[in-house]
Design a protein around this motif. Structure first.
Motif, mmCIF file in Angstrom:
data_model
loop_
_atom_site.group_PDB
_atom_site.id
_atom_site.type_symbol
_atom_site.label_atom_id
_atom_site.label_comp_id
_atom_site.label_asym_id
_atom_site.label_seq_id
_atom_site.Cartn_x
_atom_site.Cartn_y
_atom_site.Cartn_z
ATOM 1 N N ASN A 100 4.165 -8.374 22.752
ATOM 2 C CA ASN A 100 4.283 -9.737 23.975
ATOM 3 C C ASN A 100 3.262 -10.676 24.079
ATOM 4 O O ASN A 100 2.255 -10.375 24.529
ATOM 5 C CB ASN A 100 4.708 -9.246 25.239
ATOM 6 C CG ASN A 100 5.019 -10.052 26.445
ATOM 7 O OD1 ASN A 100 5.510 -11.239 25.869
ATOM 8 N ND2 ASN A 100 5.251 -9.543 27.682
ATOM 9 N N PHE A 101 3.520 -11.822 23.448
ATOM 10 C CA PHE A 101 2.697 -12.737 23.828
ATOM 11 C C PHE A 101 2.970 -14.117 24.550
ATOM 12 O O PHE A 101 2.431 -15.180 24.503
ATOM 13 C CB PHE A 101 2.148 -13.591 22.196
ATOM 14 C CG PHE A 101 1.657 -12.645 21.163
ATOM 15 C CD1 PHE A 101 2.398 -11.741 20.419
ATOM 16 C CD2 PHE A 101 0.133 -12.502 21.297
ATOM 17 C CE1 PHE A 101 1.816 -11.002 19.741
ATOM 18 C CE2 PHE A 101 -0.361 -11.702 20.429
ATOM 19 C CZ PHE A 101 0.478 -10.447 19.567
ATOM 20 N N ALA A 102 3.848 -13.663 25.401
ATOM 21 C CA ALA A 102 4.660 -14.898 26.320
ATOM 22 C C ALA A 102 4.430 -14.255 27.695
ATOM 23 O O ALA A 102 4.059 -13.076 28.060
ATOM 24 C CB ALA A 102 6.059 -14.913 26.002
ATOM 25 N N LEU A 127 -4.294 -7.731 21.615
ATOM 26 C CA LEU A 127 -4.391 -9.339 21.586
ATOM 27 C C LEU A 127 -3.259 -9.969 22.547
ATOM 28 O O LEU A 127 -3.540 -10.983 23.106
ATOM 29 C CB LEU A 127 -3.963 -9.849 20.185
ATOM 30 C CG LEU A 127 -4.932 -9.483 19.024
ATOM 31 C CD1 LEU A 127 -4.348 -9.738 17.684
ATOM 32 C CD2 LEU A 127 -6.310 -10.438 19.507
ATOM 33 N N GLY A 128 -2.215 -9.477 22.598
ATOM 34 C CA GLY A 128 -1.138 -9.851 23.596
ATOM 35 C C GLY A 128 -1.606 -9.932 25.043
ATOM 36 O O GLY A 128 -1.325 -10.993 25.666
ATOM 37 N N MET A 129 -2.365 -8.758 25.542
ATOM 38 C CA MET A 129 -2.952 -8.855 26.727
ATOM 39 C C MET A 129 -3.968 -9.900 27.037
ATOM 40 O O MET A 129 -4.038 -10.753 28.003
ATOM 41 C CB MET A 129 -3.673 -7.391 26.985
ATOM 42 C CG MET A 129 -4.123 -7.303 28.258
ATOM 43 S SD MET A 129 -2.908 -7.394 29.663
ATOM 44 C CE MET A 129 -1.905 -5.762 29.385
ATOM 45 N N ARG A 153 -3.522 -13.044 29.635
ATOM 46 C CA ARG A 153 -4.665 -13.307 30.758
ATOM 47 C C ARG A 153 -4.986 -14.677 30.416
ATOM 48 O O ARG A 153 -5.230 -15.459 31.463
ATOM 49 C CB ARG A 153 -5.679 -12.272 30.177
ATOM 50 C CG ARG A 153 -7.045 -12.605 31.269
ATOM 51 C CD ARG A 153 -6.768 -11.835 32.388
ATOM 52 N NE ARG A 153 -6.355 -12.359 33.721
ATOM 53 C CZ ARG A 153 -6.919 -13.389 34.419
ATOM 54 N NH1 ARG A 153 -8.252 -13.262 34.350
ATOM 55 N NH2 ARG A 153 -6.400 -14.158 35.343
ATOM 56 N N LEU A 154 -5.086 -15.300 29.245
ATOM 57 C CA LEU A 154 -5.352 -16.693 29.042
ATOM 58 C C LEU A 154 -4.477 -17.559 29.800
ATOM 59 O O LEU A 154 -4.497 -18.820 30.487
ATOM 60 C CB LEU A 154 -5.631 -17.048 27.627
ATOM 61 C CG LEU A 154 -6.895 -16.251 26.939
ATOM 62 C CD1 LEU A 154 -7.064 -16.789 25.624
ATOM 63 C CD2 LEU A 154 -8.406 -17.076 27.547
ATOM 64 N N HIS A 155 -3.066 -17.391 29.455
ATOM 65 C CA HIS A 155 -2.038 -18.169 30.075
ATOM 66 C C HIS A 155 -2.184 -17.932 31.441
ATOM 67 O O HIS A 155 -2.033 -19.256 32.201
ATOM 68 C CB HIS A 155 -0.742 -17.425 29.547
ATOM 69 C CG HIS A 155 -0.281 -17.607 28.197
ATOM 70 N ND1 HIS A 155 0.832 -17.030 27.635
ATOM 71 C CD2 HIS A 155 -0.934 -18.445 27.344
ATOM 72 C CE1 HIS A 155 0.725 -17.343 26.333
ATOM 73 N NE2 HIS A 155 -0.339 -18.189 26.147
ATOM 74 N N ASP A 156 -2.555 -16.880 32.329
ATOM 75 C CA ASP A 156 -2.531 -16.846 33.531
ATOM 76 C C ASP A 156 -3.614 -17.495 34.219
ATOM 77 O O ASP A 156 -3.393 -17.950 35.477
ATOM 78 C CB ASP A 156 -3.064 -15.401 33.956
ATOM 79 C CG ASP A 156 -2.731 -14.959 35.493
ATOM 80 O OD1 ASP A 156 -1.923 -15.425 35.922
ATOM 81 O OD2 ASP A 156 -3.651 -14.427 36.046
ATOM 82 N N TRP A 178 -4.128 -19.444 22.078
ATOM 83 C CA TRP A 178 -4.860 -19.384 20.780
ATOM 84 C C TRP A 178 -6.589 -19.415 20.821
ATOM 85 O O TRP A 178 -6.932 -18.979 20.024
ATOM 86 C CB TRP A 178 -4.652 -20.801 20.164
ATOM 87 C CG TRP A 178 -3.234 -20.906 19.615
ATOM 88 C CD1 TRP A 178 -2.047 -21.770 20.109
ATOM 89 C CD2 TRP A 178 -2.495 -20.244 18.565
ATOM 90 N NE1 TRP A 178 -0.918 -21.385 19.409
ATOM 91 C CE2 TRP A 178 -1.197 -20.521 18.493
ATOM 92 C CE3 TRP A 178 -3.098 -19.552 17.599
ATOM 93 C CZ2 TRP A 178 -0.298 -19.898 17.553
ATOM 94 C CZ3 TRP A 178 -2.208 -18.814 16.590
ATOM 95 C CH2 TRP A 178 -1.013 -19.493 16.274
ATOM 96 N N LEU A 179 -7.113 -19.437 22.341
ATOM 97 C CA LEU A 179 -8.470 -19.468 22.560
ATOM 98 C C LEU A 179 -8.771 -17.764 22.172
ATOM 99 O O LEU A 179 -9.871 -17.648 22.188
ATOM 100 C CB LEU A 179 -8.703 -19.667 23.955
ATOM 101 C CG LEU A 179 -8.706 -21.172 24.203
ATOM 102 C CD1 LEU A 179 -8.906 -21.510 25.749
ATOM 103 C CD2 LEU A 179 -9.597 -21.948 23.461
ATOM 104 N N CYS A 180 -7.756 -16.988 22.063
ATOM 105 C CA CYS A 180 -8.296 -15.498 21.869
ATOM 106 C C CYS A 180 -8.619 -15.406 20.255
ATOM 107 O O CYS A 180 -9.300 -14.557 20.058
ATOM 108 C CB CYS A 180 -6.863 -14.729 21.964
ATOM 109 S SG CYS A 180 -5.622 -15.102 20.438
ATOM 110 N N LEU A 181 -8.667 -16.600 19.582
ATOM 111 C CA LEU A 181 -9.447 -16.539 18.091
ATOM 112 C C LEU A 181 -10.855 -16.759 18.409
ATOM 113 O O LEU A 181 -11.481 -16.347 17.471
ATOM 114 C CB LEU A 181 -8.698 -17.483 17.364
ATOM 115 C CG LEU A 181 -7.224 -17.679 16.976
ATOM 116 C CD1 LEU A 181 -6.969 -18.910 16.269
ATOM 117 C CD2 LEU A 181 -6.901 -16.322 16.258
ATOM 118 N N LEU A 182 -11.430 -17.042 19.728
ATOM 119 C CA LEU A 182 -12.759 -16.878 19.843
ATOM 120 C C LEU A 182 -13.301 -15.675 19.689
ATOM 121 O O LEU A 182 -14.460 -15.718 19.432
ATOM 122 C CB LEU A 182 -12.969 -17.558 21.384
ATOM 123 C CG LEU A 182 -12.769 -19.022 21.584
ATOM 124 C CD1 LEU A 182 -12.881 -19.184 23.129
ATOM 125 C CD2 LEU A 182 -13.683 -19.973 20.741
#
Length: 232
Positions: A115-117, A178-180, A184-187, A193-197
């Motif tokens: 879940n990435f949504a 990764l989904g979490m 969290r970034l969405h929240d 996509w900033l998770c790629l940092l």
């Protein structure tokens, strides 16, 4: 407690209620006692708890404007505003809010495995991280004990059981982790996509850590409504 429905998305099964105490409460389809339709402005009775409304049922229909009044004309001529479509990838998950930190971890590796949504508030994120770390320590400790008992550290392949168990656990949880991070970034209103940092050695993990500490955006954003359990 009495309250009034602010918004209810019947397709998503999620909405908001303003209580008589002035606070806003979230509710889901599962919290409705009798009916599924909850038009905006419906007066309701509910049981508050932890920022969520339970046992919700209507006590009066929303007042309809009298024909010929300006309000009635406005209702006819102006279409109701709709929330902008959520921009995300993956699937969204409408599930009940867990009652403990373990529940966040368990939901993360089961119902939200891919879940990435949507959004994840700080308690959900850190509850997942806590029990992910605990599980890794338990699995690593089990592997070390097994290797020591079998003399694995005296062989050519030292710690094979420990490496195998820990590696399997890491591979099995890479997607939910990764989904979490993405949720969290969405929240906090940022792109997932900033998770790629995190791929940047050392500094990338520190940046994600800082993002994870930022409080929830206290309003609906393009990735969904405020998560259940967050008092706004």
């Amino acid at each position: 407690m009495r309250g009034e429905v602010l918004h209810y998305d019947e397709d998503q099964g999620f909405g908001f209620i303003t209580g008589a105490d002035g606070n806003r409460y979230t509710f889901t389809r599962e919290n409705l006692r009798r009916q599924s339709a909850m038009p905006n402005g419906t007066a309701v009775e509910f049981q508050p708890g932890g920022g969520q409304a339970r046992d919700v049922f209507s006590i009066a229909a929303p007042a309809a404007a009298h024909p010929g009044t300006k309000a009635a004309l406005a209702q006819v001529s102006v279409p109701p505003a709709t929330a902008p479509p959520a921009q995300h990838f993956g699937r969204s998950s409408e599930t009940a809010e867990p009652s403990d930190l373990w529940g966040y971890f368990w939901r993360g590796v089961t119902q939200n495995y891919f879940n990435f949504a949507g959004r994840a508030h700080r308690k959900e994120y850190w509850g997942y991280c806590l029990f992910w770390t605990v599980c890794l320590l338990i699995i690593g400790g089990t592997g070390l004990y097994t290797d020591m008992d079998m003399g694995g550290f005296d062989s050519d392949i030292s710690g094979a059981v420990t490496v195998g168990l820990c590696g399997t656990f890491l591979l099995a949880t890479v997607l939910p982790s990764l989904g979490m991070i993405v949720r969290r970034l969405h929240d906090i209103g940022l792109s997932g996509w900033l998770c790629l940092l995190i791929l940047i050695p050392t500094i990338g993990s520190l940046i994600i850590l800082v993002f994870a500490l930022i409080p929830t955006q206290a309003r609906e954003n393009q990735w969904g409504p405020v998560p259940a359990g967050v008092r706004v």
